[in-house]
Design a protein around this motif. Structure first.
Motif, PDB file in Angstrom:
ATOM      1  N   PHE A   1      38.972  49.440  43.112  1.00 19.76           N
ATOM      2  CA  PHE A   1      39.697  47.967  43.457  1.00 19.76           C
ATOM      3  C   PHE A   1      40.639  48.404  44.673  1.00 19.76           C
ATOM      4  CE2 PHE A   1      38.127  47.008  39.324  1.00 19.76           C
ATOM      5  CZ  PHE A   1      37.680  45.830  39.713  1.00 19.76           C
TER       6      PHE A   1
ATOM      7  N   ASP B   1      47.035  39.418  44.080  1.00 22.77           N
ATOM      8  CA  ASP B   1      46.291  38.162  43.275  1.00 22.77           C
ATOM      9  C   ASP B   1      44.547  38.208  43.932  1.00 22.77           C
ATOM     10  OD1 ASP B   1      48.412  37.441  41.936  1.00 22.77           O
ATOM     11  OD2 ASP B   1      49.092  36.049  43.488  1.00 22.77           O
TER      12      ASP B   1
ATOM     13  N   TYR C   1      34.647  40.148  35.253  1.00 21.19           N
ATOM     14  CA  TYR C   1      35.314  39.230  36.222  1.00 21.19           C
ATOM     15  C   TYR C   1      34.124  38.605  37.270  1.00 21.19           C
ATOM     16  CZ  TYR C   1      39.869  41.290  34.933  1.00 21.19           C
ATOM     17  OH  TYR C   1      41.066  41.544  34.288  1.00 21.19           O
TER      18      TYR C   1
ATOM     19  N   LYS D   1      39.210  37.763  41.936  1.00 22.78           N
ATOM     20  CA  LYS D   1      40.540  37.245  41.471  1.00 22.78           C
ATOM     21  C   LYS D   1      41.152  37.827  40.431  1.00 22.78           C
ATOM     22  CE  LYS D   1      43.501  33.608  42.005  1.00 22.78           C
ATOM     23  NZ  LYS D   1      44.218  33.461  43.198  1.00 22.78           N
ATOM     24  N   ASN D   2      42.285  38.222  40.660  1.00 14.28           N
ATOM     25  CA  ASN D   2      43.191  39.160  39.747  1.00 14.28           C
ATOM     26  C   ASN D   2      43.826  38.295  38.608  1.00 14.28           C
ATOM     27  OD1 ASN D   2      44.178  41.287  38.476  1.00 14.28           O
ATOM     28  ND2 ASN D   2      45.488  41.802  40.312  1.00 14.28           N
ATOM     29  N   ASP D   3      43.786  38.669  37.421  1.00 13.59           N
ATOM     30  CA  ASP D   3      44.367  37.966  36.628  1.00 13.59           C
ATOM     31  C   ASP D   3      45.815  38.899  36.073  1.00 13.59           C
ATOM     32  OD1 ASP D   3      43.427  40.319  35.181  1.00 13.59           O
ATOM     33  OD2 ASP D   3      42.385  39.184  33.532  1.00 13.59           O
TER      34      ASP D   3
ATOM     35  N   LEU E   1      44.162  44.102  36.782  1.00 16.25           N
ATOM     36  CA  LEU E   1      43.504  44.813  37.719  1.00 16.25           C
ATOM     37  C   LEU E   1      44.739  45.543  38.582  1.00 16.25           C
ATOM     38  CD1 LEU E   1      40.628  42.647  39.102  1.00 16.25           C
ATOM     39  CD2 LEU E   1      40.644  44.526  37.208  1.00 16.25           C
ATOM     40  N   LYS E   2      44.471  46.918  38.813  1.00 16.12           N
ATOM     41  CA  LYS E   2      45.272  47.594  39.468  1.00 16.12           C
ATOM     42  C   LYS E   2      44.323  48.498  40.807  1.00 16.12           C
ATOM     43  CE  LYS E   2      48.518  46.817  36.586  1.00 16.12           C
ATOM     44  NZ  LYS E   2      47.915  46.087  35.897  1.00 16.12           N
TER      45      LYS E   2
END
Length: 295
Positions: free
Chosen positions: A29, A208, A244, A280-282, A285-286
């Protein structure tokens, strides 16, 4: 005993397969990062951010000392005002000469009437007209000189105005603003340090909206396209795996050697194509985290 051993081995293999779902590609990511640098020189008076802070686009987060720039601006303003005041008043300076020309015109007309009546000589008429011609030449020369002087002064004043605008732009750049909405990743400077144009101050990213940079083999290219919806699986270790929705936004035009940290379905494939998958990061996620893709 052989049948029991075979049954137990098969059960373990099936269980292992169920616990490790299939995937088509893996990756890391990432996010689009922005390194904000100083745009002017001076002492950093404030830089009110810390790593991990969330900031908004356009938010004022720091200031570089502008005292020297303000003094330069005042000096230019004074020089511009002095230049504009020194501009000649053409109408005023030419008024006396115009009055002489008007008087001489009346004199020429008077002598012309006397000449017609035989009360003046031709020489008197010629002398009067010559004097009128001289005065008109003087007026033309004066107007030309004053016009050039005014034009030169106006150009100098305009040049000073441009310099003032440059100083104003530098002063505006002394205010450090957030270029986007996101999170501060790294901070490179502190208040009290000296900033120079181009010196990095901090790095930020929009966490985000991140993406998974994964790698696909040449044989998989036929199954993917830009805009395609896929499933992204984030691995948090153990049984902590979350899915996701993702969308392919970019596919590399050239292949590259498989990065050491990336696994492909066929380990014999050395050349792969990088692919970006928007996610889309909730908040879980890093950046740098391992992820998988399922088509």
């Amino acid at each position: 005993m052989k049948n029991i051993t075979f049954f137990m081995t098969a059960t373990l293999l099936l269980t292992s397969c169920r616990q490790n779902p299939e995937y088509d590609a893996t990756g890391i990511f990432e996010a689009t990062t922005i390194t904000v640098s100083a745009e002017t020189s001076g002492k950093i008076l404030s830089l009110d951010i810390a790593e991990g802070d969330s900031i908004l686009a356009g938010e004022r987060i720091g200031v570089v000392d502008t005292a020297l720039l303000v003094l330069q601006y005042r000096q230019l303003s004074s020089s511009q005002s002095s230049a504009e005041q020194s501009s000649p008043e053409i109408a005023v300076q030419a008024a006396a000469l115009r009055a002489q020309i008007s008087h001489q015109q009346h004199e020429c007309e008077r002598i012309s009437r006397l000449l017609a009546a035989g009360a003046a000589t031709r020489k008197q008429s010629d002398d009067a007209n010559a004097q009128l011609k001289i005065l008109r030449g003087q007026l033309e020369g004066l107007l030309s000189t004053l016009g050039k002087s005014r034009s030169s002064i106006s150009e100098n004043a305009l040049a000073l105005q441009y310099q003032k605008e440059q100083i104003e732009e530098q002063i505006s750049k002394s205010i450090i603003l957030a270029p986007m909405t996101g999170t501060v990743l790294l901070k490179y400077a502190e208040p009290g340090e000296f900033a120079t144009p181009g010196r990095p101050l901090f790095k930020m990213a929009d966490l985000d909206n991140i993406y998974l940079r994964s790698y696909f083999t040449a044989s998989q290219l036929a199954d993917i396209k830009i805009g395609q919806d896929v499933t992204v699986i984030a691995d948090f270790g153990g049984d902590n795996r979350f899915e996701y929705p993702g969308k392919i936004t970019w596919i590399a035009q050239e292949s590259e050697f498989t990065p050491k940290s990336i696994q492909t379905e066929d380990s014999r494939d050395n050349l792969v194509y990088a692919v970006k998958i928007a996610v889309k990061n909730d908040g879980r996620l890093k950046l740098g985290q391992y992820g998988e893709v399922r088509l």
